[in-house]
Design a protein around this motif. Structure first.
Motif, PDB file in Angstrom:
ATOM      1  N   VAL A  24       0.861  -1.184   0.000  1.00 28.86           N
ATOM      2  CA  VAL A  24       0.000   0.000   0.000  1.00 28.86           C
ATOM      3  C   VAL A  24       0.896   1.231   0.000  1.00 28.86           C
ATOM      4  N   SER A  25       0.566   2.183  -0.851  1.00 29.97           N
ATOM      5  CA  SER A  25       1.424   3.347  -1.052  1.00 29.97           C
ATOM      6  C   SER A  25       0.650   4.637  -0.847  1.00 29.97           C
ATOM      7  N   GLU A  26       1.394   5.744  -0.848  1.00 31.77           N
ATOM      8  CA  GLU A  26       0.751   7.052  -0.791  1.00 31.77           C
ATOM      9  C   GLU A  26      -0.253   7.215  -1.926  1.00 31.77           C
ATOM     10  N   ALA A  27       0.107   6.716  -3.101  1.00 34.22           N
ATOM     11  CA  ALA A  27      -0.792   6.836  -4.253  1.00 34.22           C
ATOM     12  C   ALA A  27      -2.121   6.120  -3.995  1.00 34.22           C
ATOM     13  N   ASP A  28      -2.074   4.971  -3.320  1.00 32.12           N
ATOM     14  CA  ASP A  28      -3.309   4.255  -3.001  1.00 32.12           C
ATOM     15  C   ASP A  28      -4.181   5.061  -2.052  1.00 32.12           C
ATOM     16  N   LEU A  29      -3.542   5.711  -1.065  1.00 31.87           N
ATOM     17  CA  LEU A  29      -4.305   6.523  -0.121  1.00 31.87           C
ATOM     18  C   LEU A  29      -4.895   7.748  -0.811  1.00 31.87           C
ATOM     19  N   VAL A  30      -4.109   8.399  -1.651  1.00 31.47           N
ATOM     20  CA  VAL A  30      -4.598   9.578  -2.365  1.00 31.47           C
ATOM     21  C   VAL A  30      -5.748   9.202  -3.292  1.00 31.47           C
ATOM     22  N   ARG A  31      -5.654   8.034  -3.899  1.00 32.42           N
ATOM     23  CA  ARG A  31      -6.724   7.566  -4.775  1.00 32.42           C
ATOM     24  C   ARG A  31      -8.035   7.443  -4.002  1.00 32.42           C
ATOM     25  N   LYS A  32      -7.936   6.977  -2.746  1.00 28.71           N
ATOM     26  CA  LYS A  32      -9.130   6.873  -1.918  1.00 28.71           C
ATOM     27  C   LYS A  32      -9.670   8.248  -1.564  1.00 28.71           C
ATOM     28  N   VAL A  33      -8.777   9.174  -1.226  1.00 31.65           N
ATOM     29  CA  VAL A  33      -9.204  10.529  -0.886  1.00 31.65           C
ATOM     30  C   VAL A  33      -9.906  11.189  -2.069  1.00 31.65           C
ATOM     31  N   ALA A  34      -9.423  10.921  -3.274  1.00 33.04           N
ATOM     32  CA  ALA A  34      -9.994  11.522  -4.478  1.00 33.04           C
ATOM     33  C   ALA A  34     -11.438  11.089  -4.708  1.00 33.04           C
ATOM     34  N   GLN A  35     -11.868  10.017  -4.073  1.00 31.36           N
ATOM     35  CA  GLN A  35     -13.241   9.529  -4.222  1.00 31.36           C
ATOM     36  C   GLN A  35     -14.215  10.266  -3.307  1.00 31.36           C
ATOM     37  N   HIS A  36     -13.676  11.061  -2.364  1.00 36.38           N
ATOM     38  CA  HIS A  36     -14.547  11.799  -1.448  1.00 36.38           C
ATOM     39  C   HIS A  36     -15.276  12.919  -2.191  1.00 36.38           C
ATOM     40  N   PRO A  37     -16.444  13.314  -1.697  1.00 33.72           N
ATOM     41  CA  PRO A  37     -17.122  14.486  -2.282  1.00 33.72           C
ATOM     42  C   PRO A  37     -16.259  15.728  -2.133  1.00 33.72           C
TER      43      PRO A  37
ATOM     44  N   PRO B 116     -15.720  19.334  -1.159  1.00 32.59           N
ATOM     45  CA  PRO B 116     -16.444  20.307  -0.331  1.00 32.59           C
ATOM     46  C   PRO B 116     -16.825  21.573  -1.095  1.00 32.59           C
ATOM     47  N   ALA B 117     -16.035  21.894  -2.132  1.00 34.49           N
ATOM     48  CA  ALA B 117     -16.318  23.102  -2.898  1.00 34.49           C
ATOM     49  C   ALA B 117     -17.278  22.836  -4.055  1.00 34.49           C
ATOM     50  N   GLY B 118     -17.613  21.583  -4.253  1.00 32.36           N
ATOM     51  CA  GLY B 118     -18.483  21.235  -5.362  1.00 32.36           C
ATOM     52  C   GLY B 118     -19.937  21.158  -4.945  1.00 32.36           C
ATOM     53  N   PRO B 119     -20.816  20.813  -5.896  1.00 29.87           N
ATOM     54  CA  PRO B 119     -22.244  20.706  -5.585  1.00 29.87           C
ATOM     55  C   PRO B 119     -22.529  19.509  -4.680  1.00 29.87           C
ATOM     56  N   THR B 120     -23.513  19.643  -3.834  1.00 30.23           N
ATOM     57  CA  THR B 120     -23.924  18.546  -2.958  1.00 30.23           C
ATOM     58  C   THR B 120     -24.709  17.530  -3.762  1.00 30.23           C
TER      59      THR B 120
END
Length: 222
Positions: A51-64, A66-70
């Motif tokens: 498991v790498s930083e890239a794997d963690l960032v990939r997971k974070v990128a799936q989050h909504p 906050p600045a976008g539409p709900t």
């Protein structure tokens, strides 16, 4: 000649995590040890993934955003509070090396698999180390005079039985030039191959002539 092996270059002990480790535990392991990836092991120490930083960032990128539409949650979205484990994030299966492997074997596997590091396992497939691309490149930090001495003494004199007066070796930033005379032209590629096998050699230029015809030179460049 003595060649460095994966076991000589690998890092041990290895920072690792278990398959049930949380996202935060992995992030803490990476940040706390100033590394970019960790092997994931099962209950008996067998690597099952990385498991790498890239794997963690990939997971974070799936989050909504906050600045976008709900948006309303979709059925496939993870339930609030549901635990994320490393087993879901890691790259699997783990591509591993053995301590006795040569640098060339490890480097070829990294290139073939497109990866930056290899967990190292023993005969029972238990994790005993980790080797990275930067570890393999450490052999190219050897001094030029050490390379020249090994090629002249070990390769040309002791291994091939050539007379010291027949060959000269120059090394500049790991690039080797061999000049001299041989009795058999078929010895030229053998010398070249053995020189390339010396840890830390970047390239070899052969400027070697057959003794019976000094005007004919075999000029090979890599």
């Amino acid at each position: 000649m003595q060649h460095r092996t994966v076991g000589d270059l690998m890092t041990w002990p290895v920072v690792h995590v278990r398959t049930d480790a949380s996202f935060k535990a992995v992030a803490e392991a990476l940040a706390g040890n100033d590394i970019t990836a960790v092997p994931v092991v099962d209950d008996i120490g067998h690597p099952v993934g990385v498991v790498s930083e890239a794997d963690l960032v990939r997971k974070v990128a799936q989050h909504p955003d906050p600045a976008g539409p709900t948006r309303l949650p979709e059925p496939r979205d993870r339930l609030a509070g549901e635990r994320v484990t490393v087993e879901e994030l890691m790259t699997a299966p783990a591509v591993c090396a053995r301590p006795e492997w040569s640098i060339v074997e490890a480097a070829r596997l990294m290139v073939t698999e497109g990866i930056k590091r290899l967990p190292v396992v023993d005969e029972a497939d238990r994790l005993v180390g980790i080797v990275s691309r930067s570890d393999l490149l450490r052999v190219f930090l050897r001094r030029d005079d050490a390379l020249r001495e090994e090629i002249s003494g070990d390769v040309l004199i002791r291994t091939l039985g050539l007379a010291p007066t027949d060959m000269t070796v120059e090394v500049d930033a790991g690039q080797v030039t061999v000049e001299g005379l041989v009795d058999d032209e078929h010895l030229v590629p053998v010398i070249e191959r053995l020189c390339l096998g010396v840890d830390g050699v970047v390239s070899v230029h052969m400027d070697v002539s057959r003794r019976s015809d000094d005007t004919h030179a075999f000029d090979r460049r890599d």
